[in-house]
Design a protein around this motif. Structure first.
Motif, PDB file in Angstrom:
ATOM      1  N   GLY A 179      -1.585  -9.030  -2.440  1.00 21.51           N
ATOM      2  CA  GLY A 179      -1.867  -7.597  -2.304  1.00 21.51           C
ATOM      3  C   GLY A 179      -0.628  -6.825  -1.910  1.00 21.51           C
ATOM      4  N   LEU A 180       0.168  -7.400  -0.999  1.00 20.03           N
ATOM      5  CA  LEU A 180       1.420  -6.767  -0.570  1.00 20.03           C
ATOM      6  C   LEU A 180       2.374  -6.622  -1.745  1.00 20.03           C
ATOM      7  N   VAL A 181       2.525  -7.669  -2.524  1.00 20.00           N
ATOM      8  CA  VAL A 181       3.421  -7.616  -3.685  1.00 20.00           C
ATOM      9  C   VAL A 181       2.953  -6.546  -4.666  1.00 20.00           C
ATOM     10  N   SER A 182       1.659  -6.484  -4.893  1.00 20.61           N
ATOM     11  CA  SER A 182       1.110  -5.477  -5.801  1.00 20.61           C
ATOM     12  C   SER A 182       1.391  -4.063  -5.289  1.00 20.61           C
ATOM     13  N   GLN A 183       1.145  -3.823  -4.002  1.00 19.41           N
ATOM     14  CA  GLN A 183       1.407  -2.507  -3.422  1.00 19.41           C
ATOM     15  C   GLN A 183       2.889  -2.152  -3.497  1.00 19.41           C
ATOM     16  N   MET A 184       3.741  -3.133  -3.264  1.00 18.66           N
ATOM     17  CA  MET A 184       5.186  -2.887  -3.318  1.00 18.66           C
ATOM     18  C   MET A 184       5.616  -2.501  -4.737  1.00 18.66           C
TER      19      MET A 184
END
Length: 192
Positions: free
Chosen positions: A26-31
């Motif tokens: 999720g963090l990678v996607s948001q970034m």
């Protein structure tokens, strides 16, 4: 452990314990969204010649068009600075798609949120580097450990009850065998 279990364990260790972790993915996607999206101002990394490269670079930022980047900096340096550093208005919830907020602020917000989620899941403090510290009581990991200890206690009690039950049956069987042997011995001496 069996050979097949050892092989599976080694494969899991090599793939990484955090592989496909929902918090990190999720963090990678948001970034990715935060670095590439600013729909209102139409100023994003792609518009100034910076991309994430092909899939083999796994999201690493690459200056694809150096002349585009130079032109954007020369045309309006403050716009480029704001694209990276502009703060959100106080009290505003920062989202990946939010326009007018700097990429660094978005990335900081999402990273801190992910760190908090990992901390809650693992049950450790976000600021502690002490590896021997106790788990936070209300964390997912702490709940799991507590649940496993309770299950262990219940299973030990059940095992103890079963053991007592079998000792009683064994004692009754031994008593019956001794009684039978005594009767058999009496009958055998009576027959002789």
């Amino acid at each position: 452990m069996k050979e097949s279990q050892i092989t599976l364990w080694e494969e899991k260790a090599h793939s990484g314990l955090l592989k496909n972790d929902s918090i990190l993915s999720g963090l990678v996607s948001q970034m990715r969204i935060a670095t590439m999206a600013d729909y209102q101002t139409k100023t994003n990394l792609t518009s100034i010649g910076i991309t994430t490269g092909d899939y083999t670079t796994q999201g690493k930022l690459v200056i694809q068009d150096e002349s585009k980047l130079k032109e954007a900096i020369e045309a309006d340096p403050q716009k480029i600075i704001d694209m990276f550093t502009k703060a959100a208005p106080t009290g505003t919830k920062v989202t990946a798609e939010m326009s007018g907020v700097g990429i660094f602020q978005k990335l900081t917000k999402f990273t801190m949120d992910a760190l908090k989620q990992i901390s809650e899941k693992a049950g450790t403090l976000t600021t502690s580097s002490d590896t021997t510290a106790d788990f936070i009581e209300n964390s997912l990991l702490s709940d799991t450990i507590r649940s496993m200890k309770n299950r262990e206690t219940d299973l030990a009690a059940r095992l103890n009850d079963k053991e007592t039950q079998y000792y009683k049956k064994f004692t009754a069987m031994e008593t019956a065998i001794n009684k039978m042997n005594t009767q058999s011995s009496s009958l055998s001496s009576f027959m002789n």
